[in-house]
Design an enzyme around this catalytic site. Sequence first.
Site, PDB file in Angstrom:
ATOM      1  N   ASP A 135       2.529  11.645  -2.944  1.00  0.00           N
ATOM      2  CA  ASP A 135       2.093  10.416  -3.599  1.00  0.00           C
ATOM      3  C   ASP A 135       1.913  10.627  -5.096  1.00  0.00           C
ATOM      4  O   ASP A 135       1.741  11.748  -5.573  1.00  0.00           O
ATOM      5  CB  ASP A 135       0.773   9.942  -2.976  1.00  0.00           C
ATOM      6  N   ASP A 156       2.388  -0.485  -0.422  1.00  0.00           N
ATOM      7  CA  ASP A 156       1.056  -0.451   0.169  1.00  0.00           C
ATOM      8  C   ASP A 156       0.735  -1.747   0.907  1.00  0.00           C
ATOM      9  O   ASP A 156      -0.281  -1.822   1.607  1.00  0.00           O
ATOM     10  CB  ASP A 156      -0.003  -0.205  -0.911  1.00  0.00           C
TER      11      ASP A 156
END
Length: 780
Positions: free
Chosen positions: A476, A544
């Site tokens: 990430d 997300d």
Amino acid sequence: MIEEKQHVFYLTTVHTSYWFRVTAHGQLEHLYFGPRQIPQDPAAVAFKHTAQLGSTVAYDESDVSYSLDTLPQEYAGFGRGDFRDSPLIVKMADGTYVSDFVYEKYRIVAGVVPSPTLPYGKASASEADTLIVTLKDQVQDITLTLEYTVFPATDVISRRTTLHNHTEQTLVIDKIMSAQWDMPNLDYQVHSFSGGWASEAHHHVQPVEDGTIVLNSLTGASSNRQNPGFLVGEKAATEDTGWAYGVNLFYSGNHESRIQRNNQDFLRIMTGINSQGFHWQLAPNSDFETPSAVLTFSDAGFNGVSHHFHQFVNNHVVPAYFQQRERPVVYNNWEATFFNFNDKKLFELAKQAKDLGVELFVIDDGWFGTRNDDTQGLGDYDVNPKKFRHGLRDFVTQVNALGLQVGLWFEPEMVNEKSRLYADHPDWAVRVPGRQPVLGRHQLVLDLTRPEVRDYIVDNVSRTIDETGISYVKWDMNRHLTDMYSAALTEQAEFNHRYILGLYDVLRRIFNPRPNILLETCSSGGNRFDLGMMTFGPQIWTSDDTDPIERLDIQQGLSYLYPLSTISAHVSSAPHQQTLRDTPLSTRGNVASFGVLGYEMDLNLLTPIERAEIRDQTEFYKKHRALLQFGQFSRHFGRRPGQFLWQVQRGDQAIAGFFQQHVPASPTYDRLPVTGLVANTLYTMDSKPQRLMIDRFGELLKHVTPVKLDPHGRIMTTASRHLSLPDAQEHYVGTGALLATGVLLVNQFMGSGYNKQVRMLGDYGSTLYVIQPAAEAHDD
């Protein structure tokens, strides 16, 4: 296939041709990019230099009709009469910015020319050929190399540019594009894919008018604001008809594409590194290599372009180990626990995930250091002993014993000020001396231009992978680059590109020796959904936002450029954290099935009927996984706004999906075409069984139950946990030719009650259909 005849270069793929030639004055003239043609005299498609246009500058006084400003070029110079955007701006050894590159030589090599530092498409010597054309400046001892790699089977051509400084002076590159070409305008429109956090890759269309369309990113990553890939298509083009071009870039940093129309109605298209804030010192006797751009063309509309790109990514971009290798169904603990977990809590989730059909259990943020919230711990790699009492290796072993693989979340490029790493090496964080740095998610960026920082990341991530026995990494990056400065650099305008080179170095050193580790890259969702990252990991966390109604736009946008095998898609709880929208579990599963399926929810809160629905979803997905991940994906036109018609087909099998964001009262008929099948073969088409959760109907249940029940009472609350209604079951038989014309589906609910012959979809409803030869029909 690449041929050269009398200074005309013919690049040929299965379905396309790309031609250019050397003019009498030494420039490279673009001639043709379109449907495949046999190599021939290109005069019919060449721009005619028979009339002198007023207000132009003649390149050579002996040929006054020849002007660089009207010449369709392959790669233009600067300052010699072409007043369109130039792909190359360089401060030369004599202090000027004028460049005039003319043809010197060419050679053709089998296969792909490797890059030592940048990602690129890979192929064997039998799968590709590369044309290398060298141009030399008329005055300075500087050469420009243009590389064209032809991947015939996928109808893709990649282009890369390298500037060679043979002088004894340092040059300054202000702009250098990977590719540029000029072509006639056929009433084209630009299709771009932009957005923001939780709303990535939305499809935008704008006409090409006089002036320049600029698509770019300045975040330090390829970004959710503007994907590096875009399409240019005829105004009349559809998903299946018309001329369309696709452009993309093997790059994960700041990028820039420009589509410019001049007053002669020619388009100049270019793409490469963003030139804003970019200044590169090119030392004597050194080179600068651009990222590779990829180009494709189809006369079968936007689906045709997508098919080319999808095949190219699956066969030539993702790591060799994962090419055509089925991806596992994952469960990620983040939305269930956030930072609040321990090994006991996770193991209980792992047991439930296994029971639901999951194959890989992912431990998200919070397993290391003092990482109990997002203000601390980044940069440290020691396993939190309060969360894993016997160590992470022991936990992985226990979960492996359940029959599950295990993965870990990392954010290696970042550091919190509350961390042991920052206390020891504050100088490793990116910040400008004398300025207070700005933070994103309470974190700073580590300086990947420094070799000692890269070594630290490589050593710690590699050690964690090897010691714990995990098989998956989620990488990430939760903030953009700001305060760009490195004490290791003398020219700070090189920071952004050197950061990306450092990132590629880190990824290469970690994952090349571990080719079987499944790497899923991520950057706060889809901030790095690009070809560069795909060369290291075969799938990317798409967004997300796990609301399937939002995901319809996001995943469809990405599908124009990238195959389903790269699109990581999770089923989450509803109402959704990002939108507060309540969506059917069936639709959540149906949307996520057009990608790499995963789950991200608190499994402890599932009802028995929801567990049954998820088991059916994972069973269906695994049965059809090869088709759903690697089949040929197509988009079809929906009759009403907010309808999405998706199809994936492989050989004689297909799955079609009908999705709707909203439904009007008394809706008209729905039509679902199924294309690409053998015209005269007989097929069956059956809807995937799915449940209608009875709590969704509220007091409308009084229309279908013999007695009136309180929808909020104990009886209905208990029943809704264990019972459901079946949605309409559809069955059709027809030839491939008939199904391609469009199947008229059974009616949707029109306000007059429930029965088994009505699709009870409502807002956010969907259905999947399995299509297979009639002789092989069986229940799914």
